[in-house]
Design a protein around this motif. Structure first.
Motif, short mmCIF file in Angstrom:
data_model
loop_
_atom_site.label_atom_id
_atom_site.label_comp_id
_atom_site.label_asym_id
_atom_site.label_seq_id
_atom_site.Cartn_x
_atom_site.Cartn_y
_atom_site.Cartn_z
N LEU A 93 0.84 -1.21 0.00
CA LEU A 93 0.00 0.00 0.00
C LEU A 93 0.87 1.26 0.00
N TYR A 94 2.04 1.15 0.62
CA TYR A 94 2.97 2.29 0.61
C TYR A 94 3.80 2.33 -0.67
N HIS A 95 4.41 1.20 -1.02
CA HIS A 95 5.34 1.18 -2.15
C HIS A 95 4.64 1.29 -3.50
N VAL A 96 3.46 0.72 -3.64
CA VAL A 96 2.77 0.71 -4.94
C VAL A 96 1.72 1.81 -5.02
N PHE A 97 0.92 1.94 -3.97
CA PHE A 97 -0.21 2.88 -4.04
C PHE A 97 0.07 4.21 -3.37
N GLY A 98 1.29 4.38 -2.87
CA GLY A 98 1.72 5.68 -2.37
C GLY A 98 1.00 6.17 -1.13
N ARG A 99 0.55 5.26 -0.26
CA ARG A 99 -0.08 5.70 1.00
C ARG A 99 1.02 6.14 1.96
N GLU A 100 1.37 7.42 1.88
CA GLU A 100 2.51 7.95 2.62
C GLU A 100 2.34 7.82 4.14
N ALA A 101 1.08 7.80 4.59
CA ALA A 101 0.85 7.69 6.03
C ALA A 101 1.39 6.38 6.60
N LEU A 102 1.56 5.37 5.74
CA LEU A 102 2.05 4.08 6.20
C LEU A 102 3.57 3.98 6.17
#
Length: 368
Positions: free
Chosen positions: A21-30
């Motif tokens: 979710l962070y590396h692919v979808f860019g959820r920076e909060a994670l």
């Protein structure tokens, strides 16, 4: 041991999806848990087959899957998927953490030697290599999402494809295993993040925890709903197999299945996470709720695995009766062995963190 096998495998899938979710979808909060979740997926993946090997008693025969492959064997299929996924996760870690390994390799001691070996003694790095590493890691993370789903869905398939056992034989089994795996993976990340932060006196990133709690709430709703729908479907059909399932649920698994799995460890986390997602509360209250709900859901998924595996095994194959089972303390597959097997991944995670930091920003937040 067979209960631990799907449980540890599930932690892999959930942890990897949070990382993606962070590396692919860019959820920076994670970002605070992104590296840790990837490392956790790798470590749990290493230990996922260990309960199976202990249970079988002849671990060397596991290599026969690769030496003399049988493509019609369901367990051989798991071996192929597991090996492919392990290679992918290792490659992703290598590209994501290459800069950290290089920094570690420039030091001295055993850790530096291990880092240099991991890097194949190539310590070259510049902007071009960092950009290439980032792109390759993103591609690998994208490929890894369906492979993570396939890995744990396949574990559910192994149970669901056994037609002789009505407690296991349902098309929903692989979907239930997949969503409960994601629930357990997110839960173990929240649980471990709080414990590590508490031990090291780091400040917890509340935005990260709130987002993970929302994901946890959504996935647990789907997982628990599917578990209930599976039971309701069997009850509505009223087949001849329902009689034995009804006896199993209402008598032999009543405490662990009805009381603990659903009424205690599903309902309470549902309301806690609902309050956390829909109401406004202070960071301290929100963090306490998230940790409590995550811990309870770890127990819920373990109970689900127990009820599926043990429930299916205490039934007579001729549907004429039931037996009982509870593991001993010091047996080969007893409670002590299970605790040791489940503790080993956390020990390896600690050693991993000693080699390269899994929470690189934690000290900075603590000093602030």
């Amino acid at each position: 041991m067979i209960v631990l096998y799907p449980y540890i495998t599930g932690l892999v899938a959930g942890a990897f999806i949070v990382s993606s979710l962070y590396h692919v979808f860019g959820r920076e909060a994670l970002q605070p848990v992104a590296r840790f979740s990837l490392a956790a997926a790798f470590v749990f993946l290493l230990f996922a087959p260990l309960p199976l090997l202990i249970h079988l008693g002849r671990p060397e025969r596991a290599f026969s899957i690769m030496i003399t492959p049988n493509f019609s064997s369901a367990m051989a299929g798991f071996g192929f998927i597991y090996t492919s996924y392990l290679i992918l996760v290792v490659l992703e870690i290598w590209f994501v953490m290459r800069s950290d390994f290089i920094q570690r390799a420039k030091g001295a001691g055993l850790g530096a030697l291990i880092a240099r070996t991991i890097l194949l003694f190539n310590l070259h790095e510049d902007d071009a290599t960092r950009r290439a590493d980032h792109k390759i890691a993103k591609v690998l993370a994208g490929i890894g999402i369906p492979m993570a789903c396939l890995l744990h869905g396949y574990v559910g398939f192994l149970f669901g494809s056994i037609k002789a056992n009505p407690w296991w034989s349902t098309p929903l089994m692989m979907v239930i295993f997949l969503f409960s795996a994601i629930v357990s993976g997110i839960s173990v990340l929240i649980f471990h993040y709080f414990v590590v932060s508490w031990v090291n006196r780091w400040k917890v990133d509340s935005d990260c925890v709130r987002l993970m709690s929302k994901y946890l709430w959504g996935f647990m709703i789907v997982a628990v709903s599917l578990e209930l729908l599976e039971l309701m479907s069997a009850a509505y059909q009223q087949t001849h197999e329902w009689e034995v399932i009804h006896t199993l649920v209402s008598k032999h698994l009543f405490v662990s299945y009805v009381i603990l799995q659903f009424l205690v460890f599903s309902l309470i986390p549902f309301f806690l996470l609902a309050f956390n997602s829909l109401a406004r509360s202070t960071d301290r209250v929100s963090n306490a709720i998230s940790w409590t709900a995550a811990t309870m859901l770890l127990c819920q998924v373990l109970l689900m695995r127990w009820n599926v595996v043990i429930g299916g095994q205490i039934m007579s194959k001729s549907f004429r009766g039931f037996t009982s089972y509870f593991p001993g303390l010091w047996e080969k597959e007893g409670l002590v062995t299970a605790i040791v097997v489940f503790t080993l991944p956390f020990v390896l995670l600690y050693l991993f963190h000693r080699l390269v930091p899994l929470f690189p920003d934690a000290k900075k937040r603590s000093a602030a």
